[in-house]
Design a protein around this motif. Structure first.
Motif, PDB file in Angstrom:
ATOM      1  N   GLU A  20      25.446  77.157  52.504  1.00  0.00           N
ATOM      2  CA  GLU A  20      24.691  77.980  53.447  1.00  0.00           C
ATOM      3  C   GLU A  20      25.439  78.127  54.768  1.00  0.00           C
ATOM      4  OE1 GLU A  20      20.942  76.020  53.749  1.00  0.00           O
ATOM      5  OE2 GLU A  20      20.165  76.836  51.852  1.00  0.00           O
ATOM      6  N   PHE A  21      26.034  77.023  55.219  1.00  0.00           N
ATOM      7  CA  PHE A  21      26.812  77.054  56.465  1.00  0.00           C
ATOM      8  C   PHE A  21      28.012  77.980  56.337  1.00  0.00           C
ATOM      9  CE2 PHE A  21      30.452  75.062  58.781  1.00  0.00           C
ATOM     10  CZ  PHE A  21      30.049  75.377  60.071  1.00  0.00           C
ATOM     11  N   LEU A  22      28.769  77.831  55.241  1.00  0.00           N
ATOM     12  CA  LEU A  22      29.961  78.663  55.049  1.00  0.00           C
ATOM     13  C   LEU A  22      29.596  80.119  54.803  1.00  0.00           C
ATOM     14  CD1 LEU A  22      32.227  76.289  52.934  1.00  0.00           C
ATOM     15  CD2 LEU A  22      32.520  76.926  55.334  1.00  0.00           C
ATOM     16  N   ASP A  23      28.521  80.360  54.061  1.00  0.00           N
ATOM     17  CA  ASP A  23      28.078  81.744  53.839  1.00  0.00           C
ATOM     18  C   ASP A  23      27.731  82.433  55.156  1.00  0.00           C
ATOM     19  OD1 ASP A  23      28.444  81.661  51.110  1.00  0.00           O
ATOM     20  OD2 ASP A  23      26.335  81.274  50.640  1.00  0.00           O
ATOM     21  N   SER A  24      27.131  81.669  56.063  1.00  0.00           N
ATOM     22  CA  SER A  24      26.789  82.247  57.368  1.00  0.00           C
ATOM     23  C   SER A  24      28.037  82.582  58.163  1.00  0.00           C
ATOM     24  CB  SER A  24      25.893  81.285  58.160  1.00  0.00           C
ATOM     25  OG  SER A  24      26.628  80.146  58.606  1.00  0.00           O
ATOM     26  N   LYS A  25      29.069  81.762  58.011  1.00  0.00           N
ATOM     27  CA  LYS A  25      30.332  82.020  58.711  1.00  0.00           C
ATOM     28  C   LYS A  25      31.069  83.202  58.090  1.00  0.00           C
ATOM     29  CE  LYS A  25      29.883  79.043  61.920  1.00  0.00           C
ATOM     30  NZ  LYS A  25      29.729  79.521  63.329  1.00  0.00           N
ATOM     31  N   VAL A  26      30.967  83.357  56.760  1.00  0.00           N
ATOM     32  CA  VAL A  26      31.538  84.539  56.118  1.00  0.00           C
ATOM     33  C   VAL A  26      30.888  85.796  56.682  1.00  0.00           C
ATOM     34  CG1 VAL A  26      31.766  85.810  53.945  1.00  0.00           C
ATOM     35  CG2 VAL A  26      32.143  83.338  53.989  1.00  0.00           C
ATOM     36  N   GLU A  27      29.565  85.778  56.775  1.00  0.00           N
ATOM     37  CA  GLU A  27      28.847  86.939  57.314  1.00  0.00           C
ATOM     38  C   GLU A  27      29.248  87.204  58.761  1.00  0.00           C
ATOM     39  OE1 GLU A  27      24.241  88.550  57.850  1.00  0.00           O
ATOM     40  OE2 GLU A  27      24.628  86.676  56.770  1.00  0.00           O
ATOM     41  N   GLN A  28      29.510  86.141  59.509  1.00  0.00           N
ATOM     42  CA  GLN A  28      29.880  86.282  60.913  1.00  0.00           C
ATOM     43  C   GLN A  28      31.253  86.935  61.078  1.00  0.00           C
ATOM     44  OE1 GLN A  28      29.661  82.596  63.095  1.00  0.00           O
ATOM     45  NE2 GLN A  28      30.845  83.380  64.836  1.00  0.00           N
ATOM     46  N   TYR A  29      32.206  86.553  60.224  1.00  0.00           N
ATOM     47  CA  TYR A  29      33.580  87.005  60.424  1.00  0.00           C
ATOM     48  C   TYR A  29      34.024  88.125  59.482  1.00  0.00           C
ATOM     49  CZ  TYR A  29      34.035  83.027  63.531  1.00  0.00           C
ATOM     50  OH  TYR A  29      33.867  82.149  64.568  1.00  0.00           O
ATOM     51  N   ASN A  30      33.392  88.262  58.326  1.00  0.00           N
ATOM     52  CA  ASN A  30      33.796  89.313  57.377  1.00  0.00           C
ATOM     53  C   ASN A  30      33.113  90.625  57.739  1.00  0.00           C
ATOM     54  OD1 ASN A  30      33.767  89.609  53.697  1.00  0.00           O
ATOM     55  ND2 ASN A  30      34.836  90.773  55.273  1.00  0.00           N
ATOM     56  N   ASN A  31      33.528  91.188  58.866  1.00  0.00           N
ATOM     57  CA  ASN A  31      32.975  92.464  59.326  1.00  0.00           C
ATOM     58  C   ASN A  31      34.078  93.229  60.045  1.00  0.00           C
ATOM     59  OD1 ASN A  31      32.783  92.048  62.391  1.00  0.00           O
ATOM     60  ND2 ASN A  31      31.705  90.243  61.608  1.00  0.00           N
ATOM     61  N   PRO A  32      33.882  94.525  60.301  1.00  0.00           N
ATOM     62  CA  PRO A  32      34.951  95.356  60.867  1.00  0.00           C
ATOM     63  C   PRO A  32      35.550  94.842  62.170  1.00  0.00           C
ATOM     64  CG  PRO A  32      33.219  96.749  60.003  1.00  0.00           C
ATOM     65  CD  PRO A  32      32.697  95.327  59.922  1.00  0.00           C
ATOM     66  N   LYS A  33      34.818  94.041  62.946  1.00  0.00           N
ATOM     67  CA  LYS A  33      35.367  93.515  64.190  1.00  0.00           C
ATOM     68  C   LYS A  33      36.566  92.607  63.933  1.00  0.00           C
ATOM     69  CE  LYS A  33      31.106  93.696  66.947  1.00  0.00           C
ATOM     70  NZ  LYS A  33      30.112  92.901  67.721  1.00  0.00           N
ATOM     71  N   PHE A  34      36.596  91.999  62.743  1.00  0.00           N
ATOM     72  CA  PHE A  34      37.697  91.118  62.369  1.00  0.00           C
ATOM     73  C   PHE A  34      39.028  91.859  62.386  1.00  0.00           C
ATOM     74  CE2 PHE A  34      40.471  89.096  59.210  1.00  0.00           C
ATOM     75  CZ  PHE A  34      40.376  87.755  59.551  1.00  0.00           C
ATOM     76  N   ILE A  35      38.973  93.168  62.043  1.00  0.00           N
ATOM     77  CA  ILE A  35      40.190  93.964  61.927  1.00  0.00           C
ATOM     78  C   ILE A  35      40.917  94.083  63.258  1.00  0.00           C
ATOM     79  CG2 ILE A  35      41.074  96.277  61.352  1.00  0.00           C
ATOM     80  CD1 ILE A  35      38.674  96.580  59.459  1.00  0.00           C
ATOM     81  N   GLU A  36      40.171  94.100  64.353  1.00  0.00           N
ATOM     82  CA  GLU A  36      40.737  94.377  65.676  1.00  0.00           C
ATOM     83  C   GLU A  36      41.842  93.409  66.074  1.00  0.00           C
ATOM     84  OE1 GLU A  36      37.418  94.273  68.317  1.00  0.00           O
ATOM     85  OE2 GLU A  36      36.362  95.932  67.321  1.00  0.00           O
ATOM     86  N   SER A  37      41.756  92.167  65.614  1.00  0.00           N
ATOM     87  CA  SER A  37      42.736  91.154  66.038  1.00  0.00           C
ATOM     88  C   SER A  37      43.558  90.617  64.877  1.00  0.00           C
ATOM     89  CB  SER A  37      42.015  89.986  66.730  1.00  0.00           C
ATOM     90  OG  SER A  37      41.099  89.367  65.833  1.00  0.00           O
ATOM     91  N   THR A 192      32.326  95.726  53.441  1.00  0.00           N
ATOM     92  CA  THR A 192      32.205  95.789  54.902  1.00  0.00           C
ATOM     93  C   THR A 192      33.368  96.550  55.531  1.00  0.00           C
ATOM     94  OG1 THR A 192      33.415  93.727  55.319  1.00  0.00           O
ATOM     95  CG2 THR A 192      31.040  93.533  54.895  1.00  0.00           C
ATOM     96  N   GLY A 193      34.374  96.891  54.711  1.00  0.00           N
ATOM     97  CA  GLY A 193      35.504  97.659  55.223  1.00  0.00           C
ATOM     98  C   GLY A 193      36.650  96.837  55.751  1.00  0.00           C
ATOM     99  N   VAL A 194      36.677  95.540  55.467  1.00  0.00           N
ATOM    100  CA  VAL A 194      37.809  94.707  55.892  1.00  0.00           C
ATOM    101  C   VAL A 194      38.841  94.670  54.771  1.00  0.00           C
ATOM    102  CG1 VAL A 194      38.570  92.474  56.768  1.00  0.00           C
ATOM    103  CG2 VAL A 194      36.329  93.369  57.417  1.00  0.00           C
ATOM    104  N   ASP A 195      38.533  93.954  53.682  1.00  0.00           N
ATOM    105  CA  ASP A 195      39.408  93.973  52.512  1.00  0.00           C
ATOM    106  C   ASP A 195      39.266  95.317  51.803  1.00  0.00           C
ATOM    107  OD1 ASP A 195      40.345  91.396  52.966  1.00  0.00           O
ATOM    108  OD2 ASP A 195      38.777  90.468  51.753  1.00  0.00           O
ATOM    109  N   PHE A 196      40.344  95.777  51.183  1.00  0.00           N
ATOM    110  CA  PHE A 196      40.378  97.142  50.662  1.00  0.00           C
ATOM    111  C   PHE A 196      39.732  97.300  49.290  1.00  0.00           C
ATOM    112  CE2 PHE A 196      43.774  96.971  53.772  1.00  0.00           C
ATOM    113  CZ  PHE A 196      43.648  98.181  54.432  1.00  0.00           C
ATOM    114  N   GLY A 197      39.972  96.340  48.389  1.00  0.00           N
ATOM    115  CA  GLY A 197      39.404  96.434  47.059  1.00  0.00           C
ATOM    116  C   GLY A 197      39.867  97.647  46.276  1.00  0.00           C
ATOM    117  N   ILE A 198      41.144  98.022  46.442  1.00  0.00           N
ATOM    118  CA  ILE A 198      41.656  99.222  45.766  1.00  0.00           C
ATOM    119  C   ILE A 198      42.327  98.904  44.429  1.00  0.00           C
ATOM    120  CG2 ILE A 198      41.897 100.609  47.847  1.00  0.00           C
ATOM    121  CD1 ILE A 198      44.855  99.890  47.937  1.00  0.00           C
ATOM    122  N   TRP A 199      42.435  97.623  44.089  1.00  0.00           N
ATOM    123  CA  TRP A 199      42.951  97.229  42.775  1.00  0.00           C
ATOM    124  C   TRP A 199      41.757  96.808  41.920  1.00  0.00           C
ATOM    125  CZ3 TRP A 199      47.930  93.792  43.660  1.00  0.00           C
ATOM    126  CH2 TRP A 199      48.910  94.584  44.278  1.00  0.00           C
TER     127      TRP A 199
END
Length: 266
Positions: A20-37, A192-199
């Protein structure tokens, strides 16, 4: 198990609470804002599949050291490829390669870049492209053997021995952080638009976590990893534990481990 964060004292955690803790952190960071840096922003500049996968491969190749430096140098690399990497790879002539000699990122220099361009042309002309060469050898629950076989095909062209170090080999006990990160970018569709998933012909369940100093240290603090070295044996241990948390998408936890380490000094 106990852990300390910036916002909490020592706290007991069981497997369910850890997930639950790690899933919450995935939700926090696996979003388009991650791309900026993150260096993943470089392939996000492109829309054509082959441009994305080539740009991502070259960017991941130099993804060690300061992240701003990685992003700046990956941008320079794309400029040298006329911001049309697929066309450049397939249609360059020898005179087109000369400007690439000026490139340098740490120990990856212009000669290495020229070799990579020629090797990529070889992969597309003789092995059906980057996705195909991985798909053909993705026979196991892990892609580590496929990575080793990819390296063999990649260096079938004439090259200097020194350039081989820029593609890691898991069968020689490397954690292969950069190429595992590249595969995460290409295979995993995070919606979420971070990883591409094109393969689409490789399963996210086969992916391995890009193990580096940050993710390794956090994983050890959380009891997901006991081995001290960040090598292939450590990666196998970490993968095994992450697959227990999510068998279908284990590397989503890379966002949690990396975010906790880099952004929260966990």
């Amino acid at each position: 198990m106990h852990f300390i964060t910036k916002t909490a004292k020592v706290k007991f955690i069981n497997k369910t609470e850890l997930k639950e803790f790690l899933d919450s952190k995935v939700e926090q960071y696996n979003n388009p804002k991650f791309i900026e840096s993150d260096p993943i922003q470089i392939p996000h500049r492109f829309s054509k599949k082959e441009d994305i996968e080539i740009t991502a491969f070259l960017t991941a190749t130099i993804a060690w050291g300061n992240r701003k430096s990685i992003i700046n140098n990956a941008s320079k690399m794309m400029d040298l490829l006329d911001n049309s990497p697929y066309d450049f790879v397939l249609n360059h002539n020898e005179s087109d390669l000369e400007p690439l000699l000026q490139f340098v990122h740490r120990t990856f220099n212009g000669t290495d870049l020229i070799t990579f361009v020629k090797a990529l042309k070889h992969i597309y002309n003789n092995h059906g492209g980057l996705e195909t060469v991985f798909r053909k050898t993705a026979k196991n629950e892990s892609l580590q053997i496929a990575i080793s076989q990819f390296k063999t095909h990649f260096f079938e062209i004439e090259h200097l021995p020194r350039t081989q170090k820029h593609v890691s080999d898991p069968l020689k006990n490397s954690a292969a952080k950069r190429i595992n990160m590249y595969l995460r970018w290409m295979v995993r569709n995070d919606n979420t638009g971070v990883d591409f998933g094109i393969w689409n012909n490789i399963s996210p369940s086969q992916l391995s976590c890009p193990l580096d100093v940050h993710s390794g240290n956090v994983a050890r603090k959380l009891g997901l990893l006991t081995r001290k070295q960040n090598d292939a044996k450590a990666l196998f241990e970490l993968d095994t534990n992450l697959r227990k948390l999510d068998p279908k998408d284990p590397v989503k936890y890379d966002f949690a481990l990396f975010g906790l380490g880099v952004f929260e000094s966990f």
